[in-house]
Design a protein around this motif. Sequence first.
Motif, PDB file in Angstrom:
ATOM      1  N   UNK A   1       0.823  -1.206   0.000  1.00 49.47           N
ATOM      2  CA  UNK A   1       0.000   0.000   0.000  1.00 49.47           C
ATOM      3  C   UNK A   1       0.861   1.262   0.000  1.00 49.47           C
ATOM      4  N   UNK A   2       1.893   1.276   0.825  1.00 51.49           N
ATOM      5  CA  UNK A   2       2.787   2.431   0.891  1.00 51.49           C
ATOM      6  C   UNK A   2       3.504   2.647  -0.437  1.00 51.49           C
ATOM      7  N   UNK A   3       3.908   1.554  -1.065  1.00 54.36           N
ATOM      8  CA  UNK A   3       4.600   1.655  -2.353  1.00 54.36           C
ATOM      9  C   UNK A   3       3.682   2.196  -3.438  1.00 54.36           C
ATOM     10  N   UNK A   4       2.423   1.760  -3.453  1.00 52.50           N
ATOM     11  CA  UNK A   4       1.483   2.286  -4.447  1.00 52.50           C
ATOM     12  C   UNK A   4       1.193   3.765  -4.202  1.00 52.50           C
ATOM     13  N   UNK A   5       1.050   4.157  -2.955  1.00 50.40           N
ATOM     14  CA  UNK A   5       0.821   5.571  -2.659  1.00 50.40           C
ATOM     15  C   UNK A   5       1.983   6.437  -3.148  1.00 50.40           C
TER      16      UNK A   5
ATOM     17  N   UNK B   1      -9.607   4.126  -5.775  1.00 55.06           N
ATOM     18  CA  UNK B   1      -8.918   2.837  -5.649  1.00 55.06           C
ATOM     19  C   UNK B   1      -9.971   1.743  -5.546  1.00 55.06           C
ATOM     20  N   UNK B   2      -9.939   0.822  -6.500  1.00 57.24           N
ATOM     21  CA  UNK B   2     -10.897  -0.275  -6.561  1.00 57.24           C
ATOM     22  C   UNK B   2     -10.126  -1.575  -6.357  1.00 57.24           C
ATOM     23  N   UNK B   3     -10.476  -2.319  -5.314  1.00 55.62           N
ATOM     24  CA  UNK B   3      -9.735  -3.544  -5.028  1.00 55.62           C
ATOM     25  C   UNK B   3     -10.641  -4.733  -4.860  1.00 55.62           C
TER      26      UNK B   3
ATOM     27  N   UNK C   1      -5.691  -4.046   0.246  1.00 48.63           N
ATOM     28  CA  UNK C   1      -4.670  -3.047  -0.104  1.00 48.63           C
ATOM     29  C   UNK C   1      -5.307  -1.670  -0.243  1.00 48.63           C
ATOM     30  N   UNK C   2      -6.487  -1.600  -0.871  1.00 46.09           N
ATOM     31  CA  UNK C   2      -7.176  -0.325  -1.061  1.00 46.09           C
ATOM     32  C   UNK C   2      -7.503   0.330   0.280  1.00 46.09           C
ATOM     33  N   UNK C   3      -8.022  -0.458   1.226  1.00 49.87           N
ATOM     34  CA  UNK C   3      -8.337   0.085   2.540  1.00 49.87           C
ATOM     35  C   UNK C   3      -7.071   0.558   3.255  1.00 49.87           C
ATOM     36  N   UNK C   4      -6.011  -0.222   3.156  1.00 43.94           N
ATOM     37  CA  UNK C   4      -4.743   0.156   3.787  1.00 43.94           C
ATOM     38  C   UNK C   4      -4.192   1.441   3.169  1.00 43.94           C
TER      39      UNK C   4
ATOM     40  N   UNK D   1     -15.433  -7.627  -1.888  1.00 44.52           N
ATOM     41  CA  UNK D   1     -15.150  -8.892  -1.202  1.00 44.52           C
ATOM     42  C   UNK D   1     -13.728  -8.929  -0.655  1.00 44.52           C
ATOM     43  N   UNK D   2     -13.330  -7.833  -0.034  1.00 44.21           N
ATOM     44  CA  UNK D   2     -11.981  -7.745   0.489  1.00 44.21           C
ATOM     45  C   UNK D   2     -11.776  -8.550   1.757  1.00 44.21           C
ATOM     46  N   UNK D   3     -10.553  -9.022   1.938  1.00 40.63           N
ATOM     47  CA  UNK D   3     -10.138  -9.698   3.161  1.00 40.63           C
ATOM     48  C   UNK D   3      -9.363  -8.695   4.007  1.00 40.63           C
ATOM     49  N   UNK D   4      -8.657  -9.173   5.033  1.00 39.22           N
ATOM     50  CA  UNK D   4      -7.748  -8.316   5.779  1.00 39.22           C
ATOM     51  C   UNK D   4      -8.125  -8.084   7.223  1.00 39.22           C
ATOM     52  N   UNK D   5      -9.398  -7.831   7.497  1.00 41.45           N
ATOM     53  CA  UNK D   5      -9.816  -7.560   8.875  1.00 41.45           C
ATOM     54  C   UNK D   5     -10.062  -8.867   9.627  1.00 41.45           C
ATOM     55  N   UNK D   6      -9.965  -8.787  10.929  1.00 35.21           N
ATOM     56  CA  UNK D   6     -10.344  -9.900  11.793  1.00 35.21           C
ATOM     57  C   UNK D   6     -11.689  -9.536  12.410  1.00 35.21           C
TER      58      UNK D   6
END
Length: 259
Positions: free
Chosen positions: A71-75, A88-90, A97-100, A122-127
């Motif tokens: 995410x930092x690299x894309x920004x 940003x569409x992920x 990555x979009x949320x981050x 349908x993003x993953x990432x959160x618990x």
Amino acid sequence: MTPSLPEDLAVLEAGDPNARTALVLHGGGGLQTVAPIVDHLAPTMHVLAPTHPGWNGTRRPDDIASVADLAAAYLTRLLDDGQHDVVVVGSSIGGWIALEMAIQAAATDRYSGLIGAVIDIDGVGAVIENEPILDFFALDARQVAEAAWHDPNRGYRDPAGFTDEQRAIQLSNGETMAVIAGKGMSDPTLLGRLGTITVPTLVVFGESDRLVTPAYGRAVAGAISGADFAVVAAAGHLPHLEEPEATWDIIDPFLNLAR
């Protein structure tokens, strides 16, 4: 030091360079899984769709070893390219990555105005309590199709029909995904940081997704101030592949309001 993308990063570019930019981020299945999104947005937007470093045989720098790094690299790349107000569409990991990216942009003055809106599909990432992410790495091809598609027969690809090159790429992609997203495809800190997102956000989930359920998606949207949440009927983890028109009917009005 901020992680940086390789100079030879593969980026599919489409649409009008003078229009608003949409950065389209794929999930574990690679760029082909977001091709319909690129095609749909291209008539009205300037679309950039990179292949994440390490996917499809591309090079992954050692300093990109997590979703936060990517995410930092894309920004940084967007900033260096003079972009602003980017949508940003992920999809799947791309949604994470979009949320981050939105979280990091909100926390850093130099990224002010860089991100204009986020669409998490349908993003993953959160618990999320009582809504675990299915262990993708423990599933065979048939089980993946049954978990990720409303119609598993549409999504199933028999590995016996793969070429040696296709098998090698699939193995390499899986290894890269395990490094970037982790075996659990989640970050325990993400849910608590979603409230810092300040840009318009849309969370879209397929009704039949069993990798991450609509209830999971609703909880993610609920953690983001003002976020919209919508469900696509008769679709799984990739609603833009199974029910594209229904997906566009949700995305397009959001984009019109988020201008």
